[in-house]
Design an enzyme around this catalytic site. Structure first.
Site, PDB file in Angstrom:
ATOM      1  N   GLU A  17     -44.084  -0.146 -58.494  1.00 56.31           N
ATOM      2  CA  GLU A  17     -45.126   0.576 -58.924  1.00 56.31           C
ATOM      3  C   GLU A  17     -45.595  -0.125 -60.336  1.00 56.31           C
ATOM      4  OE1 GLU A  17     -45.592   5.050 -57.815  1.00 56.31           O
ATOM      5  OE2 GLU A  17     -43.435   4.825 -58.069  1.00 56.31           O
ATOM      6  N   ASP A  69     -38.528  -0.429 -57.931  1.00 51.91           N
ATOM      7  CA  ASP A  69     -39.730   0.378 -57.376  1.00 51.91           C
ATOM      8  C   ASP A  69     -40.811  -0.306 -57.558  1.00 51.91           C
ATOM      9  OD1 ASP A  69     -41.781   2.348 -57.504  1.00 51.91           O
ATOM     10  OD2 ASP A  69     -40.691   3.967 -59.027  1.00 51.91           O
TER      11      ASP A  69
END
Length: 478
Positions: free
Chosen positions: A315, A313
């Site tokens: 982020e 992910d």
């Protein structure tokens, strides 16, 4: 096979795989006492003691179920002091240990066949001066000689042959109780659609995902649980990316028999999510060498805790949060090519494990072959990230990916009422199936009763009905 966790995160519980074994384990009360998690105060003249422990169990007896003919169990050999010289140590099978244990505890474990056991580097290791425990993998294989109805044991004994160093009393042995689990249960359903659930373990237990099964097939409705989340950090001195796990992720992993194994026994795959940590490093800005090194670290974590794969992910890295960010010395500018390279290296390091990608950020154009493979070859599943919204053609961002590997309709299922686009609908589930998509992505599963929601999904995706145990699991650790 070295990875980092928070220095104060010490292994906290024994592994258990069945109630029958629990009695024997409680009877063995002699724990390996790690002499303090922080060794900064020791000096080089202190006498050193060696200790042996399993990476995910603190007691001297633990267990493992071997599925599909093979299991790898990670052990660590550590020192309580900081000797000036290298320490020669060994780990070997000691049948006399099992004889004594069976006699003292009233158990009748059989000796695991020695020819099906292998210890990394033939059990010989040299521990360089320093305080970091040395990892050592023990590999178990099963065939017709290992009866599934019989409990076996692998009695391991550690020793040292360096002057001035001795084994810590009671910390020189480990009894590994082994059971042949046969073929790993398969949670796949006939429609081929995978339901993937993220669980925020900072405040929730993964066990909720195991409480919903399909009435006719008997399979769990959840196919994959992503433990959210560990982080990718960066050491500017060594210019090395490393894994960071907070106390909650650490607790879940180090107590896998409580939180992970029950899911896997139903056929649910359990993966670890990796994302940034508000620092200069993320999945998209590692060099090729750093990516290979980080992939090797991830393989160690997956092996040590019996996981089924890794989820990325992109982020919370500095480059993600600040469009004016410039790469510091030792890191590359972020790019989709770097991100894809990391995914390739992870799949190459563990081709038998899952690799999934959360489709978010500016670096999602995996459009080139790497090492002769397309991204669709080394990314098993990918899925959109904007909950309640739709990205029908996102799978085209991954060269070689099929529509059946893509999830276009993500939902945050901590939201169970309100805006209609945040609630999974029959229409969307029907479209998911009829249009040939293969992933149903659900984020943030809570200790809620999802009978109605999952019942609808069971009908639309799997032509089945849902059964709920009625049990809900909140976070039960500090």
């Amino acid at each position: 096979m070295i990875f980092r966790i928070d220095k104060n995160a010490i292994v906290s519980a024994a592994a258990r795989f069945m109630l029958l074994l629990a009695v024997a384990m409680v009877a063995c009360s002699e724990e390996i006492q790690l002499p303090g998690g922080d060794t900064a105060g020791w000096n080089e003249t202190d006498r050193s003691f060696g200790y042996l422990r399993r990476s995910d169990a603190s007691q001297s007896v633990s267990s493992v179920e071997v599925y599909d003919g093979k299991a790898v169990v990670e052990f660590q050999f550590g020192l309580t002091g900081n000797p000036r010289k290298a320490v020669d140590a060994s780990l070997e099978l000691d049948p006399s240990l099992l004889e004594s244990y069976n006699e003292e505890q009233g158990t009748d474990y059989e000796l695991f066949p020695a020819e099906l056991l292998s210890i990394e580097d033939d059990g010989q290791l040299v521990v360089a001066p320093g305080k970091r425990p040395h990892p050592m993998a023990v590999t178990l294989r099963t065939d017709e000689r290992v009866d599934p109805a019989v409990e076996y044991a692998v009695p391991l004994r550690a020793s040292v042959s360096t002057d001035g160093v001795a084994m810590d009393e009671g910390a020189d042995w480990h009894l590994l109780v082994v059971r042949n689990g046969g073929a790993r249960p398969d949670g796949a359903k006939e429609s081929g659609i995978r339901t993937i659930v993220y669980v925020e373990v900072n405040d929730c237990s993964p066990l909720n995902a195991a409480q919903y099964t399909l009435k006719n097939s008997g399979k769990p409705i959840v196919d994959i649980v992503n433990i959210f989340a560990a982080n990718i950090n960066y050491d500017a001195v060594s210019k090395r990316a490393y894994i960071h796990m907070n106390e909650n992720v650490t607790h879940v992993l180090e107590n896998r028999e409580t939180y992970i194994a029950p899911l896997q026994r139903l056929g649910i795959k359990v993966c670890l999510s990796i994302l940034g940590n508000h620092t200069d490093v993320g999945p998209a800005n590692l060099s090729a060498a750093q990516a290979a090194d980080f992939a090797a670290q991830l393989r160690s974590v997956v092996d040590a805790y019996g996981l089924d794969g890794i989820d990325f992910d992109d982020e919370y890295a500095s480059y993600y949060e600040d469009s004016n960010w410039t790469a510091p010395e030792g890191l590359e500018e972020p790019s989709a090519a770097n991100y894809a390279r990391l995914c390739y290296e992870v799949k190459r390091a563990m081709p038998d494990k899952l690799l999934t990608v959360y489709h978010i950020g500016r670096y999602m154009d995996f459009s080139e072959r790497i090492g002769g493979m397309t991204p669709g070859d080394f990314v098993d599943y990918a899925y959109y990230s904007m909950y309640g919204n739709t990205l029908l053609d996102g799978w085209e961002d991954f060269l070689g990916m099929e529509k059946s590997q893509w999830g276009p309709f993500p939902y945050d299922i901590s939201i169970t009422s309100g805006a209609s686009n945040q609630i999974p609908s029959e229409l969307r589930m029907r479209q998911l199936r009829n249009d040939g998509y293969g992933v149903n992505l659900l984020y943030n599963m809570r200790p809620y009763d999802y009978t109605e929601m999952f019942g609808m999904m069971a009908a639309e995706l799997y032509d089945d009905e849902i059964l709920f145990t009625g049990e809900l699991f909140t976070k039960d650790w500090e």
